[in-house]
Design an enzyme around this catalytic site. Sequence first.
Site, PDB file in Angstrom:
ATOM      1  N   LYS A 115       0.837  -1.204   0.000  1.00 38.29           N
ATOM      2  CA  LYS A 115       0.000   0.000   0.000  1.00 38.29           C
ATOM      3  C   LYS A 115       0.869   1.250   0.000  1.00 38.29           C
ATOM      4  O   LYS A 115       0.511   2.257  -0.615  1.00 38.29           O
ATOM      5  CB  LYS A 115      -0.911  -0.005   1.219  1.00 38.29           C
ATOM      6  CG  LYS A 115      -1.851  -1.196   1.179  1.00 38.29           C
ATOM      7  CD  LYS A 115      -3.221  -0.855   1.700  1.00 38.29           C
ATOM      8  CE  LYS A 115      -4.170  -1.981   1.369  1.00 38.29           C
ATOM      9  NZ  LYS A 115      -4.091  -3.090   2.325  1.00 38.29           N
ATOM     10  N   GLU A 199      -3.482   7.753   8.205  1.00 34.61           N
ATOM     11  CA  GLU A 199      -4.335   8.563   7.331  1.00 34.61           C
ATOM     12  C   GLU A 199      -5.394   9.253   8.174  1.00 34.61           C
ATOM     13  O   GLU A 199      -5.841   8.707   9.182  1.00 34.61           O
ATOM     14  CB  GLU A 199      -5.070   7.672   6.305  1.00 34.61           C
ATOM     15  CG  GLU A 199      -4.282   7.353   5.064  1.00 34.61           C
ATOM     16  CD  GLU A 199      -5.075   6.542   4.049  1.00 34.61           C
ATOM     17  OE1 GLU A 199      -6.243   6.191   4.334  1.00 34.61           O
ATOM     18  OE2 GLU A 199      -4.524   6.253   2.984  1.00 34.61           O
ATOM     19  N   HIS A 234     -15.756  -6.054   6.315  1.00 38.67           N
ATOM     20  CA  HIS A 234     -14.882  -6.123   5.141  1.00 38.67           C
ATOM     21  C   HIS A 234     -15.252  -7.237   4.176  1.00 38.67           C
ATOM     22  O   HIS A 234     -14.491  -7.567   3.283  1.00 38.67           O
ATOM     23  CB  HIS A 234     -13.407  -6.226   5.549  1.00 38.67           C
ATOM     24  CG  HIS A 234     -12.996  -5.111   6.464  1.00 38.67           C
ATOM     25  ND1 HIS A 234     -12.910  -3.814   6.027  1.00 38.67           N
ATOM     26  CD2 HIS A 234     -12.715  -5.087   7.782  1.00 38.67           C
ATOM     27  CE1 HIS A 234     -12.568  -3.048   7.045  1.00 38.67           C
ATOM     28  NE2 HIS A 234     -12.450  -3.792   8.116  1.00 38.67           N
ATOM     29  N   ARG A 291      -6.215  -8.394  -9.383  1.00 43.49           N
ATOM     30  CA  ARG A 291      -6.863  -9.659  -9.757  1.00 43.49           C
ATOM     31  C   ARG A 291      -8.220  -9.383 -10.378  1.00 43.49           C
ATOM     32  O   ARG A 291      -8.706  -8.254 -10.352  1.00 43.49           O
ATOM     33  CB  ARG A 291      -7.071 -10.491  -8.485  1.00 43.49           C
ATOM     34  CG  ARG A 291      -7.963  -9.756  -7.489  1.00 43.49           C
ATOM     35  CD  ARG A 291      -8.375 -10.576  -6.292  1.00 43.49           C
ATOM     36  NE  ARG A 291      -9.382  -9.867  -5.530  1.00 43.49           N
ATOM     37  CZ  ARG A 291      -9.148  -8.966  -4.595  1.00 43.49           C
ATOM     38  NH1 ARG A 291      -7.902  -8.633  -4.307  1.00 43.49           N
ATOM     39  NH2 ARG A 291     -10.135  -8.370  -3.965  1.00 43.49           N
TER      40      ARG A 291
HETATM   41  C1  MV4 Z   1     -10.356   4.045   5.262  1.00 46.81           C
HETATM   42  C2  MV4 Z   1     -11.597   4.363   5.876  1.00 46.81           C
HETATM   43  C3  MV4 Z   1     -11.762   5.634   6.344  1.00 46.81           C
HETATM   44  N1  MV4 Z   1     -10.766   6.541   6.235  1.00 46.81           N
HETATM   45  N2  MV4 Z   1      -9.408   4.991   5.158  1.00 46.81           N
HETATM   46  C4  MV4 Z   1     -11.116  -0.650   4.903  1.00 46.81           C
HETATM   47  C5  MV4 Z   1     -10.329  -1.689   4.207  1.00 46.81           C
HETATM   48  C6  MV4 Z   1      -9.236  -1.001   3.509  1.00 46.81           C
HETATM   49  N3  MV4 Z   1      -9.149  -1.482   2.180  1.00 46.81           N
HETATM   50  C7  MV4 Z   1      -9.534   0.445   3.585  1.00 46.81           C
HETATM   51  N4  MV4 Z   1     -10.630   0.613   4.487  1.00 46.81           N
HETATM   52  C8  MV4 Z   1     -11.012   1.831   4.921  1.00 46.81           C
HETATM   53  N5  MV4 Z   1     -10.105   2.826   4.791  1.00 46.81           N
HETATM   54  C9  MV4 Z   1      -9.612   6.201   5.654  1.00 46.81           C
HETATM   55  N6  MV4 Z   1      -8.647   7.099   5.577  1.00 46.81           N
HETATM   56  C10 MV4 Z   1     -12.551   3.357   5.979  1.00 46.81           C
HETATM   57  C11 MV4 Z   1     -12.272   2.093   5.516  1.00 46.81           C
HETATM   58  C12 MV4 Z   1     -13.297   1.127   5.681  1.00 46.81           C
HETATM   59  C13 MV4 Z   1     -13.973   0.599   4.583  1.00 46.81           C
HETATM   60  C14 MV4 Z   1     -13.628   0.932   3.286  1.00 46.81           C
HETATM   61  C15 MV4 Z   1     -14.301   0.409   2.222  1.00 46.81           C
HETATM   62  C16 MV4 Z   1     -15.335  -0.486   2.448  1.00 46.81           C
HETATM   63  C17 MV4 Z   1     -15.668  -0.854   3.698  1.00 46.81           C
HETATM   64  C18 MV4 Z   1     -15.001  -0.317   4.797  1.00 46.81           C
HETATM   65  C19 MV4 Z   1     -15.374  -0.681   6.087  1.00 46.81           C
HETATM   66  C20 MV4 Z   1     -14.712  -0.156   7.156  1.00 46.81           C
HETATM   67  C21 MV4 Z   1     -13.670   0.731   6.946  1.00 46.81           C
END
Ligand code: MV4
Length: 494
Positions: A115, A199, A234, A291
């Site tokens: 990442k 972040e 997730h 993927r």
């Molecule tokens: C975040 C966020 C809020 N703020 N980044 C969750 C998995 C990872 N791929 C990134 N994720 C998140 N990043 C910032 N700066 C909230 C999430 C997140 C989330 C993102 C997409 C779909 C579902 C989620 C569920 C919880 C948190």
Amino acid sequence: MRKLLVANRGEIALRIMRSAREMGIRTVAVYSDADRAALHVRYADEAIPVGPAPSLQSYLVIDNILEAAKRSKADAIHPGYGFLSENAGFAEQVRDAGLTFVGPSPEAMRTMGSKLEARSAAQKLDIPMVPGSRDAVSDLKTARQIANETGFPLLIKASAGGGGKGMRIVEKVEELEERLRSAMNEAGSAFGDSSVFLEKYIGSPRHIEIQVMGDTLGNAVHLFERECSIQRRHQKVIEEAPSSILTPELREKMGQCAVRLAKACKYAGAGTVEFLLDENMHFYFLEMNTRLQVEHPVTELITGLDLVKEQIRVARGEALSFKQEDLSIRGHAIEARVYAEDPANGFLPDTGTLQTYIRPSGPGVRVDDGYEQGMEIPIHYDPMIAKLIAFGEDRQEACARLVRAIEEYHISGVATTLSFCRFVLRHEAFISGKFDTHFIDNHFSADSLSEQLPDEEACAALAGALAAPEKKNHSGPASVKGSRWKTNRLNQND
Ligand code: MV4
């Protein structure tokens, strides 16, 4: 490419073999002891065993997969999703064995697999990013400095992360030290890499991802977005394309960012660029998945493309069969993931035999699955039984078709999330499009399934059945189509 080995199981193995067969390519299945009688094994032209039931001893053993390719004289390997699909070392070994890997280069996989590296690539391309640290953070002093700039709440994320592992929300400075340590510990033991970064936390985001495709000649296009905000821990539950809130302008902007990133890493094949969209319609790059994704069918339905065929063409060194200006969105598609989990009981995974398994069909309905009636859902793998996808001329029609298809789906013997998907699709917040990634936490509890109001048709049918009990079987029990009945029935897994 004459013979393709599919290094996967279940619905995605079948999905891939179907496209290969249409292209005149022979198919090889691999299977663990638990999958001897699986559909993907029966469907393939040949099948080779790769080990005992646990995936760590079968589907994840690179040597066993390569050996199976050698034995079957396959000249290409498609990894599907999960398992070895994002393992750059595997892609490299496939290439070194003189075989074609259906996917991007190991180099692109490696860059996007980190990442921190992906963020730095995106930063150079002026792709909007959530404010935060540029590099890995491992000491409290640096973390405090970053926090001073971003403010609270903030989110600690693992560089090698996935599925929320190694992620910590920090509400105030006093929590920073402990959360930093525990995130690093979790990341270290889960991924063997304890690097984390910080972040600013976006409180109510939507998760929107852009499908991209590139070829080895340097072309790259985007295939519009998928809305994936409806997820639980997730795990995505409902996905749709297009998103109901993107404007054509924003779609174009996000699409161009995704294409810039794909071109910068010489991306070949299918990939997905994930973004968060905040309440002010600002979007931020999250990560890139290298993927084919579970939810790719919604993109196929709105673009009319076959993404697996396109992956295979690119892997053979051919140019993409279309240009950006050839692509447009037609209609609307929504996917519901059917898991062997009990929504009335904390989504406890369920295993057992599919006593009844009757698929829905009819206009605009696609079922991607890997099971038949009488088969067992093994405990060893992902609990997803099927993907149910509906297509319609607009969102309303797609939604109505998906609900109708859920009601036609009859599964007994294992608990499933069908009733839960139906709850989401009929919820006012989903229907109006006013939702974010917290939809399930905000709107669902185990009681929700029995609290659903019966629809008018159900009331009428129920009233009729009660008033004239002697007539109740005139067209069988299915004539009582109540949501209450239906929901209860689905809950009880008759
Ligand atoms: C975040 C966020 C809020 N703020 N980044 C969750 C998995 C990872 N791929 C990134 N994720 C998140 N990043 C910032 N700066 C909230 C999430 C997140 C989330 C993102 C997409 C779909 C579902 C989620 C569920 C919880 C948190």
